[in-house]
Design an enzyme around this catalytic site. Structure first.
Site, mmCIF file in Angstrom:
data_model
loop_
_atom_site.group_PDB
_atom_site.id
_atom_site.type_symbol
_atom_site.label_atom_id
_atom_site.label_comp_id
_atom_site.label_asym_id
_atom_site.label_seq_id
_atom_site.Cartn_x
_atom_site.Cartn_y
_atom_site.Cartn_z
ATOM 1 N N ASP A 67 0.815 -1.218 0.000
ATOM 2 C CA ASP A 67 0.000 0.000 0.000
ATOM 3 C C ASP A 67 0.852 1.273 0.000
ATOM 4 O O ASP A 67 2.015 1.258 0.419
ATOM 5 C CB ASP A 67 -0.879 0.035 1.258
ATOM 6 C CG ASP A 67 -2.020 -0.983 1.214
ATOM 7 O OD1 ASP A 67 -2.043 -1.825 0.301
ATOM 8 O OD2 ASP A 67 -2.882 -0.920 2.100
ATOM 9 N N HIS B 80 3.979 -2.065 3.015
ATOM 10 C CA HIS B 80 4.023 -0.728 2.401
ATOM 11 C C HIS B 80 5.279 -0.579 1.554
ATOM 12 O O HIS B 80 6.386 -0.778 2.070
ATOM 13 C CB HIS B 80 3.958 0.351 3.490
ATOM 14 C CG HIS B 80 2.669 0.321 4.249
ATOM 15 N ND1 HIS B 80 2.441 -0.550 5.288
ATOM 16 C CD2 HIS B 80 1.513 1.028 4.073
ATOM 17 C CE1 HIS B 80 1.198 -0.377 5.730
ATOM 18 N NE2 HIS B 80 0.603 0.563 5.020
ATOM 19 N N HIS C 192 -6.180 3.413 -3.565
ATOM 20 C CA HIS C 192 -6.059 3.502 -2.090
ATOM 21 C C HIS C 192 -6.250 4.954 -1.620
ATOM 22 O O HIS C 192 -5.589 5.382 -0.689
ATOM 23 C CB HIS C 192 -4.711 2.929 -1.661
ATOM 24 C CG HIS C 192 -4.519 2.760 -0.183
ATOM 25 N ND1 HIS C 192 -5.498 2.284 0.667
ATOM 26 C CD2 HIS C 192 -3.439 3.006 0.609
ATOM 27 C CE1 HIS C 192 -5.025 2.255 1.909
ATOM 28 N NE2 HIS C 192 -3.789 2.699 1.905
HETATM 29 ZN ZN LIG Z 1 -2.524 2.985 3.485
#
Ligand SMILES: [Zn+2]
Length: 220
Positions: free
Chosen positions: A13, A168, A66
């Protein structure tokens, strides 16, 4: 599902990032693994970062939306128009890199799985736009514990039949440990897949299961 093997779905993400995303792509390519990258609109607006997303797509990974700013959870937004500004604008920038099911993941502010994720306007926007809203069941907190996340993620794999891990692709240093994590996973009898389990999909191509999925997951 015919297999009784445990499964793991990898998601990354908040990218694309100039260095970290390429590092993830190299680790995945070396092991012939596919993942999903949930990107931010504010990054996709940067031509050099969108070029990285093009590489992500070309290498067979899925791209999801996102949000644009990733600042306030959409369930806490009371201003009309947040859906268009956060979801619609990002989707436009993703353009032809989109997965056909229009994958979207709300910003969970550290992992909260409740009505803070999406306000009514955003839920309606995702349903009417035919989006697929994907959550998670493993947040090993790689952003604040760049080495320790590996053991935490392995612990989640012990607990769950099908883990959807949120990592991430950011310049925190956490990705330096991705190879070590994937090496341990490879030694266990775990299948890494690109799909998502039903209990992490709260809206599927515009069909909402949000209330029932969240109700089943209370306490998780
Ligand atoms: Zn996030």
């Amino acid at each position: 599902m015919t297999s009784t093997k445990k499964r793991l779905t990898l998601t990354f993400d908040n990218g694309p990032d100039a260095q970290a995303t390429s590092q993830v792509l190299e680790e995945l390519a070396r092991r012939r693994l596919k993942a999903t990258f949930f990107v931010l609109g504010k990054n996709m607006a940067e031509p050099s970062l969108r070029a990285i997303a093009e590489r992500v797509h070309a290498e067979g990974h899925w791209i999801g939306n996102h949000t644009f700013t990733h600042e306030v959870p959409l369930g806490d937004r009371t201003d009309p128009g947040a859906a268009q500004a956060e979801i619609g604008a990002t989707q436009k920038l993703i353009g032809d890199l989109t997965h056909p099911d229009k994958l979207f993941r709300p910003f969970g502010n550290g992992g909260h799985l409740d009505n803070r994720l999406l306000n009514a306007e955003c839920q309606e926007y995702l349903v009417s736009g035919g989006y697929t809203c994907v959550l998670w069941n493993s947040i090993p907190r790689d952003w604040e514990d760049v080495d320790g996340w590996v053991d935490r993620a392995l612990g989640h794999l012990d607990e769950l039949k099908w883990t959807v891990v949120v990592l991430h692709d950011l310049a925190t240093g956490a990705i330096d440990n991705l190879g070590r994590f994937l090496d341990v996973v490879a030694e266990r009898d775990i299948e890494i897949v690109q799909e998502f389990p039903d209990d992490c999909v709260v809206i599927k191509a515009g069909q909402s299961n949000l209330d029932s999925v969240l109700a089943k997951r209370v306490g998780r």
